[in-house]
Design a protein around this motif. Structure first.
Motif, short mmCIF file in Angstrom:
data_model
loop_
_atom_site.label_atom_id
_atom_site.label_comp_id
_atom_site.label_asym_id
_atom_site.label_seq_id
_atom_site.Cartn_x
_atom_site.Cartn_y
_atom_site.Cartn_z
N UNK A 96 0.79 -1.23 0.00
CA UNK A 96 0.00 0.00 0.00
C UNK A 96 0.82 1.27 0.00
N UNK A 97 0.11 2.32 -0.33
CA UNK A 97 0.65 3.67 -0.35
C UNK A 97 -0.18 4.49 0.63
N UNK A 98 0.44 5.42 1.32
CA UNK A 98 -0.29 6.25 2.27
C UNK A 98 -0.12 7.72 1.89
N UNK A 99 -1.25 8.41 1.83
CA UNK A 99 -1.21 9.82 1.44
C UNK A 99 -2.13 10.63 2.34
N UNK A 100 -1.84 11.91 2.45
CA UNK A 100 -2.75 12.77 3.23
C UNK A 100 -3.04 14.04 2.46
N UNK A 101 -4.16 14.64 2.81
CA UNK A 101 -4.54 15.91 2.18
C UNK A 101 -5.17 16.82 3.22
N UNK A 102 -5.10 18.12 2.95
CA UNK A 102 -5.78 19.07 3.84
C UNK A 102 -7.16 19.42 3.30
N UNK A 103 -7.45 18.93 2.08
CA UNK A 103 -8.79 19.14 1.51
C UNK A 103 -9.85 18.53 2.41
N UNK A 104 -11.09 19.04 2.26
CA UNK A 104 -12.17 18.53 3.09
C UNK A 104 -13.19 17.69 2.34
N UNK A 105 -13.24 17.86 1.02
CA UNK A 105 -14.30 17.17 0.27
C UNK A 105 -13.80 16.24 -0.82
N UNK A 106 -12.49 16.24 -1.04
CA UNK A 106 -11.97 15.35 -2.09
C UNK A 106 -10.49 15.09 -1.87
N UNK A 107 -10.01 14.05 -2.54
CA UNK A 107 -8.60 13.68 -2.42
C UNK A 107 -7.92 13.87 -3.77
N UNK A 108 -6.87 14.71 -3.85
CA UNK A 108 -6.23 14.99 -5.14
C UNK A 108 -5.59 13.74 -5.76
N UNK A 109 -5.88 13.49 -7.02
CA UNK A 109 -5.30 12.34 -7.71
C UNK A 109 -3.81 12.51 -8.00
N UNK A 110 -3.36 13.74 -8.00
CA UNK A 110 -1.93 13.97 -8.27
C UNK A 110 -1.04 13.33 -7.21
N UNK A 111 -1.66 12.94 -6.10
CA UNK A 111 -0.90 12.24 -5.07
C UNK A 111 -0.38 10.88 -5.54
N UNK A 112 -0.98 10.38 -6.63
CA UNK A 112 -0.56 9.07 -7.13
C UNK A 112 0.10 9.19 -8.48
#
Lengths: 204, 204
Positions: A96-112
């Motif tokens: 697995x990969x673990x990512x975090x975001x400060x967004x509240x309603x969505x997760x940026x795909x650029x993290x992958x």
């Protein structure tokens, strides 16, 4: 919190009555450090053997001083060709990969990155358990999303820049974050392996 | 230690009539490079997803030049806490270390560190497949030895400095080295997983 359609959707690994602030946020540790601490806990308790891979480094120049250990004097970070974490849990290969975001309603795909998605697809084809751990720092919520759900979304929505929280709530498994170990993702894995039916949360 | 019944002993993955010089020795590649090439072959052919972990580096100082990528200017090699290779094969977690020796009759135990042995023991306890690939460069012979056989030997023979070739021949699986991929260790894994009965080699 989002209202889920009746009889569907959210599948928390543990019924969380109300989202509490994650304890690790309070302690000032970041998501990666908490996952490492969780893995150390799992290892110490004989529950799983999961390690973070070292950061790949391109070494250009090394000095070998007399009576001293080798010193790398020029090197560069390389992009990882796989995910960050892998190991074994009761005979099952986890990746697995673990990512975090400060967004509240969505997760940026650029993290992958594309190559990480490709790697997860290859793991799936070998019947490994590939997934991502997504942490919303502002919401103090963490989800496990199977690569089997992430990959089709990623491939169909190349133009779209993020995954909505609603999608993650619908297809993902929420990981409680308010106990020790702080990110007990194995509870989600147990549910996935056990083939437990999806259920609605009582907290809605 | 377990005594195997008569007529058991050596378990080659493929009956090798006579040991031929390994082709990769002729090409000037080392054992590690050949294993990497084998893993690349397995990956490209959708047969397994096995990667070598990056070398762990302790980074001390990083420069961030303007308009240029980060440059590590002081770093040191760290000792790995796990084995070098891991991945997934048809749902099974594989975890191994690869070592070579120029010795002809035994394999030096100093090639293995305590923490690597401990790691392999933990993998076994999670029902992972842990093993070592042992290459005798002078003999041009390669063996797969299960951690389940290595660990008891290692623990009982702390004073002894090496494993005899005879022990490795008896408990290990010989890997053919004269074809593409050059170190087809998955053939041994298939035999182990298939629970095929041990058999004596015709070359003895």
């Amino acid at each position: 919190m989002v209202n889920y359609p009746v009889g569907v959707a959210m599948r928390p690994c543990k019924v969380v009555k109300s989202p509490t602030k994650s304890t690790f946020g309070k302690r000032g540790m970041n998501f990666e450090a908490e996952i490492n601490a969780t893995n150390t806990y799992y290892l110490a308790h004989g529950m799983a053997v999961i390690h973070k891979k070292p950061t790949p480094i391109q070494i250009v120049k090394v000095d070998y001083p007399k009576r001293s250990r080798a010193k790398i004097t020029e090197a560069y970070f390389r992009q990882a060709s796989t995910t960050d974490y892998s190991g074994v849990y009761q005979g099952h290969y986890l990746d697995f990969e673990a990512k975090e975001t400060q967004n509240k309603t969505s997760f940026p795909l650029k993290n992958f990155h594309d190559h990480q998605i490709e790697h997860m697809a290859k793991v799936l084809s070998q019947n490994g358990l590939a997934f991502v751990l997504l942490h919303f720092t502002t919401l103090s919520r963490t989800f496990l999303l199977k690569a089997a759900d992430l990959i089709p979304f990623y491939q169909k929505n190349a133009g779209q820049k993020s995954i909505s929280l609603a999608f993650i709530e619908k297809y993902g498994y929420e990981v409680p974050t308010n106990k020790i170990p702080s990110i007990p993702y194995l509870e989600c894995i147990q549910k996935i392996l056990g083939g437990e039916p999806h259920f609605t949360t009582t907290s809605n």
